[in-house]
Scaffold this active site. Sequence first.
Site, PDB file in Angstrom:
ATOM      1  N   LYS A  56       0.950  -1.224   0.010  1.00  0.00           N
ATOM      2  CA  LYS A  56       0.048   0.103  -0.156  1.00  0.00           C
ATOM      3  C   LYS A  56       0.882   1.146  -0.048  1.00  0.00           C
ATOM      4  CE  LYS A  56      -4.193   1.313   2.450  1.00  0.00           C
ATOM      5  NZ  LYS A  56      -4.932   1.785   1.200  1.00  0.00           N
TER       6      LYS A  56
HETATM    7  N1  PMP Z   1      -8.068  -1.969  -3.043  1.00  0.00           N
HETATM    8  C1  PMP Z   1      -7.364  -0.608  -2.994  1.00  0.00           C
HETATM    9  C2  PMP Z   1      -6.732   0.075  -4.184  1.00  0.00           C
HETATM   10  C3  PMP Z   1      -7.311  -0.059  -1.798  1.00  0.00           C
HETATM   11  O1  PMP Z   1      -6.939   0.874  -1.407  1.00  0.00           O
HETATM   12  C4  PMP Z   1      -8.134  -0.712  -0.619  1.00  0.00           C
HETATM   13  C5  PMP Z   1      -8.170  -0.036   0.694  1.00  0.00           C
HETATM   14  N2  PMP Z   1      -7.203  -0.344   1.323  1.00  0.00           N
HETATM   15  C6  PMP Z   1      -8.700  -2.114  -1.145  1.00  0.00           C
HETATM   16  C7  PMP Z   1      -8.764  -2.630  -2.079  1.00  0.00           C
HETATM   17  C8  PMP Z   1      -9.331  -2.789   0.202  1.00  0.00           C
HETATM   18  O2  PMP Z   1      -8.363  -3.168   1.106  1.00  0.00           O
HETATM   19  P1  PMP Z   1      -8.960  -3.444   2.737  1.00  0.00           P
HETATM   20  O3  PMP Z   1      -9.672  -4.283   2.716  1.00  0.00           O
HETATM   21  O4  PMP Z   1      -7.357  -4.236   3.196  1.00  0.00           O
HETATM   22  O5  PMP Z   1      -8.988  -2.141   3.302  1.00  0.00           O
END
Ligand code: PMP
Length: 300
Positions: free
Chosen positions: A153
Amino acid sequence: MALKAKYIWSNGKFIPFKEAKIHIINHSLHYGSAVFEGIRCYQTPKGPAVFRLKEHIDRLFHSADVMGFKVPFSKGKIIKITKELVRKNNLKECYIRPIIYYSEKMGLLPNDASINIAIAAWPWGKYLHKDSISVKVSSFARIHPKSSVMTAKISGHYANSVMTALEAKKAGFDEALLLDWKGDIAEGPGENIFFVRKKILYTPKKGTILPGITRESIMKIAHGLGHRTIGRNIKVKDLKSFNEAFFVGTAVEVNAIGKIDKIIFGKGEEGKITKEIKEAYLDTVRGKIKKYNKWLNYVE
Ligand code: PMP
């Protein structure tokens, strides 16, 4: 709700919210080299609890590794501090944003730039403001998996996300949907996506998406409700065959998609299975389903 709280934890200290600032000549601001997390804390019958905190901190450290950061705190310490921050701010339900970033340094190599780590938390309600949203297939492709590490991320990835979200808004839609470089459906700018056909859930395979922690939780919850979930490549031409669609993610939680471009799912409202999954997810994060209480990390 105001994006505000009393304290932010920054480089080992709790400081007043308004004092948490960076210099304009900041490497991560200019080059997108920060890594971060998005986490939620919910009120449960046993007090506030952070949902899947360990998994989020594991991903934060993985992202840090990818960007070359040597985090000067252990995972255990960051988990402890996150909970302390929620307590100190007297928050019951909130969004939590840890971020690791380089300090003042120009030129791409961050060699001698110092490493910073901060955690903010604030009350944050519904991310998308409608029960059923309209989505536009973006003209921008999701980042090619060979151009970056898609399991991390990284703040720089979000330039792609911001542009798609702006494009969708400008065209009168609530949110965007990105295809990958092959033309397969990938994900939203900040969400993973699921489709429903005859009680079976389909979601794009890992590879070009951020494999979300919510996505994984939803697969387990859906399985517990007796639904099969299948990870597979999905094309835009397949969309017509689905009865329901929904986004999932920490910020968005579970949000129905009424239409993608001109394709309307069911009546364009929240579908039956989407509703069932959404309710089970919200019960899970609020500690109402015992078998998933292992995912909660109590703040007190
Ligand atoms: N895809 C992207 C591009 C994101 O930014 C997020 C948010 N973190 C998600 C998917 C979902 O991830 P998570 O369920 O871990 O929040």
